[in-house]
Design an enzyme around this catalytic site. Structure first.
Site, PDB file in Angstrom:
ATOM      1  N   ARG A 153      40.127  44.503  18.092  1.00  0.00           N
ATOM      2  CA  ARG A 153      39.155  44.050  19.097  1.00  0.00           C
ATOM      3  C   ARG A 153      37.771  43.838  18.501  1.00  0.00           C
ATOM      4  NH1 ARG A 153      39.830  47.250  24.724  1.00  0.00           N
ATOM      5  NH2 ARG A 153      38.413  45.539  25.293  1.00  0.00           N
ATOM      6  N   LYS A 206      54.912  56.651  15.073  1.00  0.00           N
ATOM      7  CA  LYS A 206      55.067  57.773  15.984  1.00  0.00           C
ATOM      8  C   LYS A 206      53.711  58.111  16.608  1.00  0.00           C
ATOM      9  CE  LYS A 206      54.370  62.013  13.312  1.00  0.00           C
ATOM     10  NZ  LYS A 206      53.514  62.750  14.224  1.00  0.00           N
ATOM     11  N   HIS A 252      56.972  58.231   8.101  1.00  0.00           N
ATOM     12  CA  HIS A 252      56.624  58.098   6.687  1.00  0.00           C
ATOM     13  C   HIS A 252      57.315  59.142   5.815  1.00  0.00           C
ATOM     14  CE1 HIS A 252      53.644  61.200   7.854  1.00  0.00           C
ATOM     15  NE2 HIS A 252      53.656  61.535   6.582  1.00  0.00           N
ATOM     16  N   LYS A 266      59.422  58.960   1.498  1.00  0.00           N
ATOM     17  CA  LYS A 266      59.070  59.722   0.299  1.00  0.00           C
ATOM     18  C   LYS A 266      60.204  59.633  -0.729  1.00  0.00           C
ATOM     19  CE  LYS A 266      55.932  63.014   2.487  1.00  0.00           C
ATOM     20  NZ  LYS A 266      54.751  62.692   1.663  1.00  0.00           N
ATOM     21  N   GLU A 303      50.761  72.915   6.056  1.00  0.00           N
ATOM     22  CA  GLU A 303      49.513  72.167   5.910  1.00  0.00           C
ATOM     23  C   GLU A 303      48.351  73.146   5.807  1.00  0.00           C
ATOM     24  OE1 GLU A 303      49.436  68.320   8.285  1.00  0.00           O
ATOM     25  OE2 GLU A 303      50.735  69.578   9.524  1.00  0.00           O
ATOM     26  N   ASP A 314      54.519  67.125  17.351  1.00  0.00           N
ATOM     27  CA  ASP A 314      53.894  66.407  16.249  1.00  0.00           C
ATOM     28  C   ASP A 314      54.742  66.426  14.984  1.00  0.00           C
ATOM     29  OD1 ASP A 314      51.623  65.016  15.035  1.00  0.00           O
ATOM     30  OD2 ASP A 314      51.301  66.859  13.898  1.00  0.00           O
ATOM     31  N   HIS A 335      59.668  64.752  12.137  1.00  0.00           N
ATOM     32  CA  HIS A 335      59.747  64.930  10.689  1.00  0.00           C
ATOM     33  C   HIS A 335      60.796  65.966  10.284  1.00  0.00           C
ATOM     34  CE1 HIS A 335      56.412  62.333  10.381  1.00  0.00           C
ATOM     35  NE2 HIS A 335      55.451  63.206  10.549  1.00  0.00           N
ATOM     36  N   LYS A 372      49.673  74.556  10.759  1.00  0.00           N
ATOM     37  CA  LYS A 372      48.338  74.177  10.296  1.00  0.00           C
ATOM     38  C   LYS A 372      47.632  75.390   9.697  1.00  0.00           C
ATOM     39  CE  LYS A 372      48.017  69.889  12.035  1.00  0.00           C
ATOM     40  NZ  LYS A 372      47.782  68.709  11.187  1.00  0.00           N
TER      41      LYS A 372
END
Length: 484
Positions: free
Chosen positions: A51, A148, A178, A182, A216, A235, A240, A331
């Site tokens: 946009r 996703k 993704h 890998k 992570e 998530d 995954h 996390k």
């Protein structure tokens, strides 16, 4: 020396959301790398769409900056980058209005593969698909790529699939994950099905359990609005980790074709037992030593969204009866690391005097940060003084084994080129997505019906104590980050 690559067919790639973060961090730099090694034909063209009101030259300037930032020393001569940028075009398009669609249609060529990459909010997927279809931009050989999340539950996933299928056939829809791009994930299939050593042992008779970890070190900063409505289960686990589980547990496909591979993955998901509450640990990282905790960023001081999930999953089929799969993601853990660890059963008997219990071999497929494969074995400790045993790892780092000049492809590089080739092997099929939500929905619904908070855990740790107990009560332990 750069490995030889075969160029793909001439194509027009339309990138919706071309000014967004994902486009600039992954997609556009990935396309540049494919151009550098000669995989993009001379007539290929990338048309950015968003946009934002900017000229083609202004957009090329943002692409140039993104490539310089992400590629660093690998950019190469300025004339190569300039040649790539000359293939970049831009059209301002309003995804929810009429502006720009006619201009975009006028830029597409009839004798080229057309790929439409929707790097936009999922709420726009169906509307953009409808406009592509109604405006005649989508041909019978076009492809549409969506990122996703593929819904947030079974119902929304079914609605999303219905919206896409109303405009495109299933063989034209590419749902990108993704993780499946890998190098090591694909090597898992090669390891199993191209080597006679492992596949005869790939069952519950020889494998004690499997651990799949995606850890992570970062928190939710920058993704607060999305993450607090999703949590680790939506998530990471539902997509995954379930995909990694499928590739580890699937039966050998009859042939290496997209539908044959995906048929076997769907069978694994459909064989997953419901997960009882006692086999799940949920956590939320907390502030420690002056640092920020989850609630400092979530916006809701009473948020019950989990930033960590661990669970014991059973695949109810002949091959895996009695062999649990332990999934773990979170996390703000000790380090960033993703791996699949296949833990073989302990030797049933030791013939060596003065040697205690012998542990089973462990095959580790490392996904990040250093992609490679490790096999833990037991050998004689060198030196005189009798026979002593020690554990060592046979370690193959792809960077070392393939040479420094063989730069590993980023997942997005491989996946975007697979779209142009029309190869759906590494993309999720609609029934696969819906099967995963059918399994995950009851777990999420049970959490929503409860009022308890996720167990707090310290930043920089391995997660909450509940996750450790999940393994300890089975007489097992989680592998530590960095363990060989």
């Amino acid at each position: 020396m750069v490995s030889r690559v075969i160029p793909v067919e001439p194509f027009d790639l339309v990138l919706f959301g071309a000014t967004g973060d994902l486009a600039h961090r992954k997609i556009l730099p990935g396309l540049f790398h494919r151009f550098v090694v000669g995989q993009m034909p001379d007539t290929a063209r990338i048309i950015g769409s968003a946009r934002s009101d900017m000229s083609v030259e202004e957009f090329r300037g943002t692409v140039r900056a993104a490539i310089l930032e992400q590629a660093g020393d690998e950019v190469g001569p300025e004339e190569v980058l300039a040649d790539f940028l000359s293939r970049i075009d831009y059209v301002r398009v309003n995804a929810t209005g009429d502006e720009g669609w006619d201009e975009l249609a006028g830029k597409l060529r009839a004798d080229r593969v057309r790929a439409f990459y929707l790097s936009v909010a999922p709420s726009l997927f169906a509307e953009i698909a409808e406009r592509l279809h109604a405006g005649g931009l989508a041909t019978g050989d076009s492809r549409i790529v969506v990122e996703k999340p593929f819904g947030r539950d079974l119902q929304s996933a079914q609605e999303l699939n219905a919206g896409l299928r109303a405009c495109f056939d299933e063989h034209q829809i590419y749902r990108i994950d993704h993780y499946l791009g890998k190098e090591t994930v694909q090597n898992l299939m090669a390891l199993r099905f191209a080597n006679s050593l492992f596949e005869p042992l790939w069952n519950s008779t020889h494998i004690d359990h499997v651990q799949i970890t995606v850890a992570e070190s970062l928190g939710i900063e920058g993704r607060e609005a999305y993450y607090d409505k999703s949590g680790a289960m939506r998530d990471m686990v539902q997509n995954h980790l379930v995909q990694l589980l499928c590739l580890t547990a699937m039966e050998p496909p009859s042939k290496f074709t997209p539908n044959a591979v995906r048929d076997e993955k769907v069978k694994v998901i459909e064989a997953l037992d419901p997960v009882p509450d006692e086999d799940i640990a949920r956590g939320q990282y907390r502030a420690e030593k002056g640092g920020d905790g989850y609630l400092d960023h979530a916006g809701d001081p009473s948020s019950r969204t989990e930033s960590f999930v661990a669970m014991k999953v059973r695949v109810a089929n002949w091959r895996w009866s009695g062999t649990p799969f332990y999934l773990r993601t979170g996390k703000r853990l000790r380090a960033r690391e993703s791996e699949i660890a296949v833990v073989f059963r302990d030797p049933p008997h030791t013939i060596f005097p003065n040697v205690g219990h012998l542990r089973g071999n462990v095959l580790v497929i490392r996904l990040q940060p250093d992609e490679g494969i490790t096999l833990r074995t037991t050998i004689k400790d060198p030196g005189p003084g009798g026979l002593r045993l020690k554990e060592v790892s046979l370690d193959m780092s792809f960077a070392e084994a393939l040479g420094a000049d063989s730069r590993p492809q980023d997942a997005y590089e491989r996946l975007v080129m697979d779209v142009i080739r029309g190869d759906q092997t590494l993309f999720m099929r609609g029934d696969e997505v819906e099967a995963a939500w059918t399994w995950a929905d009851p777990i999420i619904r049970a959490w929503d019906e409860r009022t308890d908070q996720p167990t707090p855990y310290d930043t920089g740790s391995s997660g909450p104590e509940d996750a450790l107990m999940l393994m300890h009560r089975d007489g097992r332990r989680w592998r530590q980050v960095g363990e060989g």
